[in-house]
Each structure stands twice: as structure tokens, then as C-alpha cells.
Design a protein around this motif. Structure first.
Motif, PDB file in Angstrom:
ATOM      1  N   THR A 173       0.839  -1.208   0.000  1.00  0.00           N
ATOM      2  CA  THR A 173       0.000   0.000   0.000  1.00  0.00           C
ATOM      3  C   THR A 173       0.867   1.248   0.000  1.00  0.00           C
ATOM      4  OG1 THR A 173      -1.769  -1.152   1.183  1.00  0.00           O
ATOM      5  CG2 THR A 173      -1.808   1.253   1.255  1.00  0.00           C
ATOM      6  N   ARG A 207       2.082   1.889  -3.478  1.00  0.00           N
ATOM      7  CA  ARG A 207       1.065   2.459  -4.373  1.00  0.00           C
ATOM      8  C   ARG A 207       0.811   3.924  -4.068  1.00  0.00           C
ATOM      9  NH1 ARG A 207      -1.284  -2.784  -3.702  1.00  0.00           N
ATOM     10  NH2 ARG A 207      -2.589  -2.075  -1.983  1.00  0.00           N
ATOM     11  N   LYS A 251       5.140   7.952 -12.473  1.00  0.00           N
ATOM     12  CA  LYS A 251       3.692   8.017 -12.254  1.00  0.00           C
ATOM     13  C   LYS A 251       3.140   9.380 -12.648  1.00  0.00           C
ATOM     14  CE  LYS A 251       3.192   4.556  -8.582  1.00  0.00           C
ATOM     15  NZ  LYS A 251       2.770   4.334  -7.163  1.00  0.00           N
ATOM     16  N   ARG A 298      -3.939   4.928  -4.007  1.00  0.00           N
ATOM     17  CA  ARG A 298      -3.343   5.488  -5.225  1.00  0.00           C
ATOM     18  C   ARG A 298      -3.917   6.861  -5.567  1.00  0.00           C
ATOM     19  NH1 ARG A 298      -3.856   1.482 -10.039  1.00  0.00           N
ATOM     20  NH2 ARG A 298      -3.054   3.353 -11.050  1.00  0.00           N
ATOM     21  N   ASP A 314      -3.008   8.962  -7.871  1.00  0.00           N
ATOM     22  CA  ASP A 314      -3.080   9.241  -9.306  1.00  0.00           C
ATOM     23  C   ASP A 314      -4.407   8.805  -9.917  1.00  0.00           C
ATOM     24  OD1 ASP A 314      -1.955   6.731  -8.558  1.00  0.00           O
ATOM     25  OD2 ASP A 314      -1.393   6.338 -10.618  1.00  0.00           O
TER      26      ASP A 314
END
Length: 415
Positions: free
Chosen positions: A67, A70, A77, A127, A129
Motif C-alpha cells: 500500500t 502504491r 507516475k 493510489r 493518481d
């Protein structure tokens, strides 16, 4: 603003979004991409704060190392996040497309036309993103979206959200309330009770999160609770191909929902021992004959099971799999066809890695998630999956009574 007001504003925005043309949507998306690129330092700074806090959560066992990974936003990214928005701009607008036209009678024309779903509630973990991905897909498809991210990423989520909305407000004619971010667990509970106000809930996160949402709302839920993916190595499989594909499917990103968890091997595959050794040499912990068949390891661990034939392999997958993505490695084209026709999964592959099950890799630009549902959207859900359809009927004064009495008859001719 409380959640009820946010949902009300989102419903007002969805009506206006339905009327926006493609050019205006693309203008808004371009503004978002440019603003993220311009202010990425602000996002990195916010992410740094979240990572510092997340370290304490890892140490206390509240979140996993996976986690934490991420959660981190690096240059790759960031680049992909910005590129993903530009990719969505290039895609065809999925809304207001005529799927077919039918002449019911003279001057009585029926059209099946795509339309946005409406208000989407997206609940995700870790996440940050995801905010840019989902927002861009929602904007292009004409949907309003209410986002709820994990608390471990609050600073990053807020920074990205503010940058997105700053760009949207600078776009003349773009409605307020189209993209909103909420923060508390109470907001989630209220969202789940808003049947009729929120049209679709899409969870992205752990099995626990998805199952909780599925069990606590009457709103349609699009997603998958687990990713128990299989690869069947058939008797005729090429050894080097099988080795390469299976290692990729487990090692390339072991925590992904499309990573392989179980490999089934035909009992007559003559390279079994060498194959097992190659998996182990790649850093994979191999569990032969596991006590449980429905385990999602989300790590460099997999089950390795011998089966008698393709029929047993398919029965095992349909019984213990999660209907996500499953693959067969074989040089027998008939077996490949049998497998791909009879395995009941959203993605069924031949001689390739399960890791290809992804919206970006499918050319969707991005995805809001992967669905194992059997509704309007299945597999990686991109732009098309965020639209439903409506029927538009145009006439010149026709009434049903004339057809009921036989005065007129239908032609039912596709045009």
C-alpha cells in the motif's frame, strides 16, 4: 459543504455535462493536464507529507508495504498521469453515439443512443493518481464524479483535486460540481444510502472495501472483490513461453489484481520440474497442492497444481476463480478455443500474461476499474463503460391505438 449539498450540485452538473460538446470537454481536459504539469511540485510536496505519515502506519501494521508503494508518486507516475489525460483527449467521445436506427413505420424512427450514466461515486484506496485518471474519464464521458480517497493520501488527493478544479473553473461554460472530493467515513455511509441521487458506485481497493460497499448499498456497484487469476499450462505448451509468461504474470507486479495466483499444469507436461524450478529461481514461493484454492496472495507466492486435462482445469477455474482474468498456454489451437469459450471470466487469454488485463494496455486511455459484473460493463472499464444508452423515438403524430386495431402495421426495418 455537506455531502447532501455536494450530491445535489453533482446532479445539477450532470445535466449540464450531458449537453457539452466534445470540443468543450477536450478543452477542459487540456486545461487540467497543463495545470497538473505546471504545479507538479505542489503535488510532490503533498505526497511527501503523506509518505512520512504512511511510514508510521506501516510500522504499526495499519497498512502494508504494498500500500505504501502504491501511495508514492514518482516521476514515472506523474508522467503517466499527465499523458493519460492527453490520451483520453485523443479518444472518441463515447456519448451521444447512435448505435442503431430502426424504422418502425413511415416517419416513425427509433434510435438507440449512448448517454452518460450520471453521477458516479468512486471510493478508492492508496493510489492518488487515480483522481486524475477517473476525473478525465468522467469529464470525457459526460459524467459528474464524487471521489473518496483513503485517508493515508489526504494531502496528495487534495492537491490534485484542487489543481483539477482550478483548471475546470478556468474553462468557460464548464459546470461547477462536476468533480468533487469528500473525506470522511461518514461521507461514504451517506453516499451509500443515496439511491436515486448517485447512479453508480465504483470501489477500487481491498477485498474488504469492495465487499463492504457491495453489502451496504442499493446503488449499483461496478467492480471486483478479488483478483484470483489462473494460468493453465497445457500438455503442448512451449516450455520457454510458459516460463516467460508465468513469471511475468506473477513477478512484474505481484500485488496487482491481474497478477496470477494459481498455475494449473497438465499432468503430461514433461517439463514440470524444470518449470517449477524456474519459478522459484525468479523469487516466487511455490505452494504445491495448497489446502485452499481461492487464495489471493498479492505477493510473490502462487499455487501450483497438476490437473488431468483441460476439462479439469476449466472446472477448477470456474469454481475457484474470481472471473477476472485467466489464460491458457498451449500450441493446440482447438484447446485454446475450447478454453476461451468455456472459461467464465471477464478476460480469457491465449499464450499471454494475465497482466495485460488493463484499461491502458487495452487502449482505453485509462480505466475507472476492472469489473467482473455481468451488466453493461465487464473487464477493464474505460470511457464506453461509463455510458449507458437511451432510446429516442421521433414520429409525426402516430398513436398506438391505430396499431392495436390493425389500422396500421409496423415495418421494423433497420436503416
Amino acid at each position: 459543504m455537506n455531502i447532501k449539498d455536494i450530491v445535489k450540485e453533482a446532479n445539477n452538473a450532470k445535466i449540464k455535462l450531458m449537453g457539452l460538446n466534445t470540443e468543450k470537454k477536450n478543452e477542459a481536459l487540456a486545461a487540467v493536464a497543463k495545470n497538473i504539469e505546471k504545479k507538479q511540485d505542489k503535488i510532490y510536496e503533498a505526497n511527501k507529507k503523506d509518505l512520512e505519515f504512511a511510514k508510521t502506519l506501516v510500522e504499526s501494521g495499519k497498512i502494508t508495504e504494498a500500500t505504501y508503494g502504491r501511495l508514492k508518486l514518482d516521476e514515472n507516475k506523474m508522467r503517466d498521469m499527465i499523458k493519460g489525460i492527453y490520451d483520453v483527449i485523443k479518444l472518441e467521445d463515447p456519448s451521444n453515439k447512435v448505435l442503431w436506427t430502426r424504422q418502425l413505420d413511415d416517419n416513425l424512427i427509433l434510435k438507440k443512443v449512448t448517454t452518460p450514466i450520471g453521477v458516479l461515486g468512486i471510493i478508492f484506496e492508496a493510489r492518488p493518481d487515480v483522481i486524475a485518471q477517473i476525473s478525465s474519464l468522467a469529464i470525457k464521458s459526460g459524467n459528474a464524479v464524487i471521489l473518496k480517497g483513503g485517508s493515508e493520501a489526504n494531502n496528495t488527493n487534495t492537491a490534485i483535486f484542487e489543481i483539477i478544479n482550478e483548471a475546470l473553473k478556468s474553462t468557460e461554460g464548464f459546470p461547477n460540481g462536476a468533480v468533487t472530493l469528500v473525506y470522511s467515513h461518514d461521507d461514504i455511509k451517506e453516499m451509500l444510502d443515496m439511491e436515486g441521487c448517485i447512479d453508480l458506485i465504483i470501489p477500487r481497493g481491498s477485498n474488504k472495501l469492495v465487499k463492504f460497499i457491495q453489502q451496504n448499498t442499493k446503488i449499483p456497484v461496478l467492480g471486483h472483490a478479488s483478483g484470483i487469476c489462473h494460468i493453465f499450462v497445457d500438455e503442448s505448451a512451449d516450455f520457454d513461453m510458459a516460463k516467460k509468461i508465468c513469471i511475468d504474470a506473477k513477478v512484474q507486479y505481484p500485488t496487482a489484481c491481474n497478477a496470477v495466483e494459481t498455475i494449473l499444469v497438465h499432468k503430461n507436461f514433461k517439463f514440470y520440474e524444470e518449470f517449477k524450478k524456474e519459478l522459484q529461481n525468479a523469487g516466487i514461493k511455490v505452494i504445491e497442492n495448497p489446502k485452499e484454492y481461492d487464495i489471493e496472495y498479492s505477493d510473490k507466492i502462487l499455487s501450483l497444481i497438476k490437473v488431468n486435462d483441460i476439462a479439469e482445469a476449466m472446472e477448477h477455474i470456474n469454481t475457484y476463480g474470481s472471473h477476472h482474468t485467466d489464460s491458457i498456454i498451449t500450441n493446440d489451437d482447438l484447446n485454446a478455443e475450447i478454453f476461451m469459450n468455456n472459461v467464465d471470466s471477464a478476460g480469457v487469454f491465449h499464450n499471454t500474461s494475465t497482466r495485460f488485463s488493463d484499461g491502458f494496455r487495452y487502449g482505453f486511455g485509462a480505466e475507472v476499474g476492472i469489473s467482473t459484473n455481468k451488466t453493461h460493463a465487464r473487464g477493464p472499464v474505460g470511457l464506453d463503460g461509463l455510458c449507458i444508452y437511451k432510446y429516442k423515438l421521433t414520429g409525426k403524430g402516430q398513436i398506438v391505438d391505430d396499431y392495436a386495431k390493425g389500422i396500421k402495421t409496423f415495418k421494423h426495418k433497420d436503416i
